[in-house]
Design an enzyme around this catalytic site. Structure first.
Site, PDB file in Angstrom:
ATOM      1  N   HIS A 361      41.828  39.727  45.905  1.00 38.80           N
ATOM      2  CA  HIS A 361      42.762  39.774  45.205  1.00 38.80           C
ATOM      3  C   HIS A 361      43.882  39.103  46.067  1.00 38.80           C
ATOM      4  CE1 HIS A 361      39.751  41.741  42.860  1.00 38.80           C
ATOM      5  NE2 HIS A 361      40.176  41.322  41.896  1.00 38.80           N
ATOM      6  N   ARG A 468      45.364  41.280  34.311  1.00 41.14           N
ATOM      7  CA  ARG A 468      44.428  42.650  35.327  1.00 41.14           C
ATOM      8  C   ARG A 468      45.584  43.816  34.579  1.00 41.14           C
ATOM      9  NH1 ARG A 468      42.299  37.559  38.138  1.00 41.14           N
ATOM     10  NH2 ARG A 468      40.379  38.445  38.500  1.00 41.14           N
ATOM     11  N   ARG A 504      42.522  43.698  30.073  1.00 44.16           N
ATOM     12  CA  ARG A 504      41.963  44.536  30.092  1.00 44.16           C
ATOM     13  C   ARG A 504      42.323  45.532  30.780  1.00 44.16           C
ATOM     14  NH1 ARG A 504      38.217  42.472  35.688  1.00 44.16           N
ATOM     15  NH2 ARG A 504      40.524  43.056  36.936  1.00 44.16           N
ATOM     16  N   GLU A 602      29.518  42.416  34.812  1.00 40.10           N
ATOM     17  CA  GLU A 602      29.801  41.856  36.390  1.00 40.10           C
ATOM     18  C   GLU A 602      28.944  42.934  36.879  1.00 40.10           C
ATOM     19  OE1 GLU A 602      33.671  42.453  37.724  1.00 40.10           O
ATOM     20  OE2 GLU A 602      34.010  44.794  35.440  1.00 40.10           O
ATOM     21  N   ASN A 625      32.564  37.110  39.758  1.00 40.33           N
ATOM     22  CA  ASN A 625      33.030  37.264  40.962  1.00 40.33           C
ATOM     23  C   ASN A 625      32.761  38.408  41.379  1.00 40.33           C
ATOM     24  OD1 ASN A 625      34.821  35.737  40.446  1.00 40.33           O
ATOM     25  ND2 ASN A 625      36.798  36.735  40.563  1.00 40.33           N
ATOM     26  N   ASP A 626      32.716  39.466  40.850  1.00 38.11           N
ATOM     27  CA  ASP A 626      31.405  40.850  41.429  1.00 38.11           C
ATOM     28  C   ASP A 626      30.228  40.366  40.933  1.00 38.11           C
ATOM     29  OD1 ASP A 626      33.223  42.773  41.904  1.00 38.11           O
ATOM     30  OD2 ASP A 626      34.786  42.604  40.131  1.00 38.11           O
ATOM     31  N   ARG A 636      32.061  40.641  48.426  1.00 38.95           N
ATOM     32  CA  ARG A 636      33.285  39.489  48.164  1.00 38.95           C
ATOM     33  C   ARG A 636      34.098  39.227  48.968  1.00 38.95           C
ATOM     34  NH1 ARG A 636      36.281  41.163  42.764  1.00 38.95           N
ATOM     35  NH2 ARG A 636      36.969  39.852  42.824  1.00 38.95           N
ATOM     36  N   CYS A 673      35.081  34.879  32.937  1.00 36.83           N
ATOM     37  CA  CYS A 673      36.795  35.363  33.362  1.00 36.83           C
ATOM     38  C   CYS A 673      36.725  35.421  35.308  1.00 36.83           C
ATOM     39  CB  CYS A 673      38.024  35.938  33.320  1.00 36.83           C
ATOM     40  SG  CYS A 673      36.634  37.797  32.989  1.00 36.83           S
TER      41      CYS A 673
END
Ligand code: PEP
Ligand code: MG
Length: 756
Positions: A361, A468, A504, A602, A625-626, A636, A673
Site C-alpha cells: 500500500h 478505499r 468500498r 479477490e 492485487n489480492d 504481495r 480496480c
C-alpha cells in the site's frame, strides 16, 4: 562438547562489519570442532573471484590476499556444485588446487560448505585437518547447519561491504542499484532519511569535536529518560503496577554506568556519538544473548529498544530530521503512510525503500501522489546514504547514488522526455477513452489514499471505481463517528454527482492496520481482514453503512463495494445489516437511499461463487492485487518472493477470463480496480478479455487512455486470445510490450510496473 550453532549465529548477527562476522565464524568453528584450520572465502562481485576473507590456523598473511577463480580448486568446486564435501585427503580430489600461500601442504582432511542466500552463492566455509581423516557426522552436521543459518546475515553484511567499498572508491561512491519499479517518473534530489534507523545501519564516522558529540549523547539520554517518565505517568491510569515497573527498569538502564561510561569512552576514542552508541548497545545486548535463557534474551531486546530511542533523539528527535530540503528523496527501510505524509508534497521528489514491493500500500500511495518510487532495494545500508545526492528512475527501477555530472545530464534528459510524454498525455484530456474502432471503455479513478491532500478534479473523471475508506480510519487515533463519515462520503458523492462513485467498506487487516486496534496474527493476509472484521464488529460496520445510506440520499450515485468476499453467507449477513441500517434511518426520520451493491472478486473461492453472488449483488469488481497473491500463494508485500508475483502469470489471465465469462453469463457488469488496470500493457489485455470498465490511480489514467486509443478492440481481443495460449509469463510480457512498441507506445513499456 560441540558449541550450539544457534549461539554462534546470534553472536554473528550482532556484527556490524563483514570481516568482524567472518572472524567470529572461523574462530568459533575452529574451537567447536576437532580441526586445525578454518577459513571463509567470499564471492567478490567486483573481481569475479573468491577472496579469502577470514582464517584461523593458517598463514595470517593469506587473508585478503588469496583469490581463487570461479570453478577453480575445491572452493570453486563446492561453490559450483552448491554442496558439502568431506574428504580425508584433499589432494586426492580431481578439483584440488595447490595454494602454497595458505600453507596447504600441511593439511589433508578437508570439509567445505557453501554459504547461500535465496539460491545465490555468497561464499564457502572451509575446515581443514593435518591428519588424513574425514570429519565425523556430528562435525559435518554442525558445520553445514552453521553455513546454512549464516546466509541472511552474511548477505546483509556483504552488501554493506560491497556498498561502502564503492562509496569510498576513487569514483567517489557513484553507484547504480536496481530495485523494483513501483511508481513512474524520474527525479533528482537529496536523500532524506526516515526514522528510526536501526542501530546496525549506523556507519562508522570519526567526529572532529568529541565534546560536542558527548554533549549530544548526554542530551539524547536525558530526553529519552524524560520521555520514559512522561510515558509512565501517562499510562499510570491504565496499566497495573507490575507493567509500569518496566518503565523504571528502562530508566535504570538509561542511567547505568555501563551504557553511559562506555559510550563516552568510545566518543573520546574518536567515534561520533551514533557509532559509539551503536557499539555499546550491541555489546550490552550480546552479553544477554549469550545466556541461553528466553527471559534474558528478552532483556537484550529491551536494550536494543532503548538504543533506538536514544538514537531517535540523537538524530533530531522523532520526526524526519531538520528542515525539509527542496527536492528530497525520502529513504527508509520501510516507509509508512504517516512518514510519507509528514514531508510537504511540494518538497517530496521521490521515494526509495529497502523493503516494500510493487503491490504494497506504500507503493499504491506513491502512485496516487504521482511520486517516482523504487522499492525492494534490499540490503542497502541506508545509514550510509545520509546527505547523498541521488537520482531515481521509477520507470526502470534504478537509483543512482552520487551521480556524476554526466549521469545528472542523462537523468535530466529522462525528466525532459517524461515532460514530453506528459504534454502528449495532456492533449488527451478531453478525448474519450475509446478504441480506434470506436468502442468506449469507462476509465474510473481509485481514491482514498492521500485523497485528503489532493484536490479531486471530479470534472476530469468519469467517476470513482474504488474509494478505499480504510485510509480515513487509519489516519486517526479513534474510530470516525457516523457523522464524520457522512461528511466525507457526502462531499465525495456531491463532487462527482451524477457520475458513479464506488465506495468500498472498511478493508482493515493485512498490511492496513488500524492504529487504535491492535491485531496480532501470524498470517494477517489470510486472517481477520476486510468483511470478516466488519461483520464481527457490527457497531463499526453499521455506523459506516448508515453514513453511506445517508450520503446517497437525493444523489443516488453511490455504489457500495464489499471487500474480501469469500462466501455467500458474508454477502447475506452484510445485506441484512444494510437493511437494518436503512430501516433504522427511516424509523428515525432521516433521509436515506439504498445504493447499488457490489462484491470484490479477490479471493479465489469468490470466483466459483459468482452465480450465487449474482442473485444478491448488482456488479463485481476484480481486485487483482489480492487475487494474484491468493492464486499464486505469493505474499504481495514480501520482497523475497516478488519474483513470483506477476499479474501476467497464465493462471491469473485464465482466472480473469473465467470471471468475466461467469459474470457476463449472469448479465452483470465487471470491472478491474487492482493495480493491473493502471498498467498500459495489462490494461490492454483486460480490454481484450472483455472487462466492462477499469479503475486506477489518477496518475496512471492518461497512459492507459493513450493505450486504449491506440488499438482497435479487435486487436485487443486477438492479443488476449493469444495470451490465453501462452504457457509462461515472460512470453506474455513480451507479447504485450511488442504490441505497445509496434504502435509507437514504446515509451509506455518502461512504465510496465508489474514486470519482474
Ligand atoms: C485489490 O486487492 O486488487 C484491491 C483493489 O484492493 P487493495 O489493494 O486495497 O487490497
Ligand atoms: Mg484487495
Amino acid at each position: 562438547m560441540m558449541a550450539n550453532s544457534r549461539q554462534i549465529v546470534k553472536e554473528v548477527n550482532n556484527a556490524t562489519q563483514l570481516n568482524e562476522a567472518l572472524s567470529l565464524v572461523v574462530d568459533r568453528s575452529k574451537s567447536s570442532m576437532d580441526t586445525d584450520a578454518c577459513s571463509v572465502y567470499m564471492n567478490d562481485a567486483q573481481t569475479g573471484q573468491y577472496l579469502l576473507m577470514a582464517a584461523e590456523g593458517m598463514i595470517p598473511d593469506a587473508v585478503d590476499n588469496v583469490r581463487i577463480k570461479h570453478n577453480e580448486g575445491l572452493v570453486g568446486w563446492v561453490a559450483a556444485h552448491e554442496e558439502v564435501i568431506n574428504l580425508s585427503n584433499a589432494a586426492d580430489h580431481p578439483g584440488f588446487l595447490h595454494i602454497p600461500e595458505i600453507g596447504d601442504d600441511s593439511f589433508h582432511g578437508f570439509m567445505g560448505a557453501p554459504i547461500l542466500h535465496h539460491g545465490r552463492i555468497l561464499g564457502v566455509m572451509v575446515a581443514q585437518k593435518i591428519e588424513q581423516r574425514c570429519f565425523d557426522n556430528e562435525e559435518v552436521a554442525f558445520f553445514t547447519t552453521l553455513a546454512a543459518q549464516l546466509g541472511g546475515t552474511i548477505h546483509h553484511l556483504l552488501a554493506k561491504w560491497d556498498f561502502t567499498r564503492q562509496l569510498y572508491s576513487p569514483s567517489q561512491g557513484r553507484l547504480f542499484i536496481r530495485g523494483i519499479p513501483c511508481a513512474p517518473g524520474v527525479a533528482i534530489g537529496n536523500i532524506l532519511l526516515s526514522q528510526p534507523l536501526d542501530l546496525q545501519s549506523i556507519p562508522d564516522r570519526s567526529a572532529p569535536d568529541a565534546d560536542t558529540e558527548e554533549r549530544a549523547f548526554k542530551a539524547a539520554v536525558l530526553a529519552t529518560k524524560q520521555e520514559m517518565h512522561a510515558s509512565s505517568k501517562r499510562m499510570s491510569d491504565y496499566l497495573p503496577g507490575e507493567v509500569l515497573s518496566l518503565f523504571d527498569a528502562h530508566i535504570m538502564m538509561l542511567e547505568s554506568d555501563r551504557l553511559n561510561a562506555q559510550t563516552v569512552a568510545r566518543i573520546r576514542n574518536g567515534q561520533w556519538a551514533r557509532g559509539a552508541l551503536r557499539d555499546t548497545i550491541l555489546e550490552l545486548a550480546q552479553v544477554f544473548e549469550k545466556i541461553d535463557d528466553p527471559h534474558l534474551a528478552g532483556r537484550a531486546e529491551d536494550i536494543r529498544s532503548i538504543g533506538r530511542h536514544i538514537l531517535i533523539h540523537l538524530q533530531g528527535g522523532g520526526t524526519t530530521s531538520g528542515e525539509y530540503p527542496q527536492q528530497c528523496i525520502l529513504a527508509g527501510t520501510e516507509l509508512s503512510l504517516s512518514e510519507i505524509s509528514t514531508v510537504p508534497r511540494d518538497r517530496l521528489a521521490g521515494i526509495i525503500c529497502m523493503n516494500g514491493s510493487a503491490l504494497s500500500h506504500t507503493t499504491i500511495i506513491c502512485r496516487e501522489l504521482g511520486i517516482p518510487a523504487v522499492m525492494g532495494l534490499g540490503d542497502l545500508p541506508i545509514g550510509y546514504l545520509e546527505d547523498c545526492k541521488i537520482a531515481v528512475d521509477g520507470n526502470q527501477g534504478v537509483v543512482c547514488i552520487n551521480p556524476s555530472p554526466k549521469d545528472i545530464n542523462e537523468f535530466k534528459q529522462r525528466i525532459k522526455e517524461e515532460l514530453v510524454i506528459s504534454a502528449q498525455l495532456e492533449t488527451l484530456h478531453d478525448q474519450p477513452a475509446e478504441t480506434l474502432d470506436g468502442v468506449p471503455i469507462p476509465l474510473y479513478v481509485n481514491l482514498g489514499i492521500g485523497a485528503d491532500n489532493m484536490e479531486i478534479h471530479a470534472d476530469e473523471h468519469e467517476g470513482v471505481g474504488l474509494y478505499r475508506t480504510e485510509f480515513f480510519f487509519m489516519s486517526r487515533n479513534t474510530l470516525p463517528t457516523e457523522d464524520e463519515q457522512y461528511a466525507l462520503y457526502r462531499n465525495l458523492l456531491e463532487s462527482f454527482a451524477p457520475k458513479p462513485v464506488t465506495i468500498r467498506t472498511l478493508d482493515a487487516g493485512g498490511d492496513k492496520i488500524l492504529p487504535f486496534f491492535s491485531i496480532a496474527e501470524a498470517n494477517p493476509f489470510l486472517g481477520w481482514r476486510g468483511i470478516r472484521f466488519t461483520l464481527d464488529h457490527p457497531e463499526i460496520f453499521l455506523a459506516q453503512l448508515r453514513a453511506l445510506l445517508r450520503a446517497n440520499s437525493g444523489l443516488n450515485n453511490l455504489q457500495v463495494l464489499f471487500p474480501m468476499i469469500s462466501r455467500v453467507s458474508e454477502i447475506d449477513a452484510t445485506l441484512a445489516l444494510m437493511d437494518r441500517a436503512y430501516i433504522e434511518l427511516v424509523t428515525e426520520g432521516q433521509a436515506a437511499s439504498k445504493p447499488q451493491i457490489g462484491a470484490m472478486i479477490e479471493v479465489p473461492s469468490a470466483v466459483y461463487s459468482i452465480a450465487a453472488l449474482s442473485k444478491r449483488v448488482d456488479f463485481f469488481s476484480i481486485g487483482t492485487n489480492d487475487l494474484t497473491q491468493y492464486l499464486l500463494a505469493v505474499d504481495r508485500n514480501n520482497p523475497r518472493v516478488q519474483g513470483f508475483y506477476d499479474n501476467l502469470h497464465p493462471a491469473v489471465i485464465h482466472v480473469i477470463h473465467d470471471i468475466v465469462q461467469r459474470v457476463h453469463l449472469q448479465n452483470k457488469p465487471v470491472s478491474v480496480c487492482g493495480e493491473m488496470a493502471g498498467n498500459p500493457a495489462s490494461a490492454l489485455l483486460l480490454l481484450g478479455i472483455g472487462v466492462d470498465s477499469l479503475s486506477m490511480n489518477p496518475s496512471s489514467l492518461p497512459r492507459v487512455k493513450w493505450t486504449i486509443r491506440s488499438f482497435t478492440k479487435t486487436q485487443a481481443i486477438a492479443l488476449s486470445q493469444k495470451a490465453l495460449t501462452i504457457e509462461n509469463e515472460a512470453d506474455t510480457h513480451q507479447l504485450l510490450n511488442t504490441a505497445l512498441n509496434d504502435v509507437g507506445l514504446g515509451a509506455l513499456v518502461c512504465a510496465n510496473l508489474m514486470s519482474s
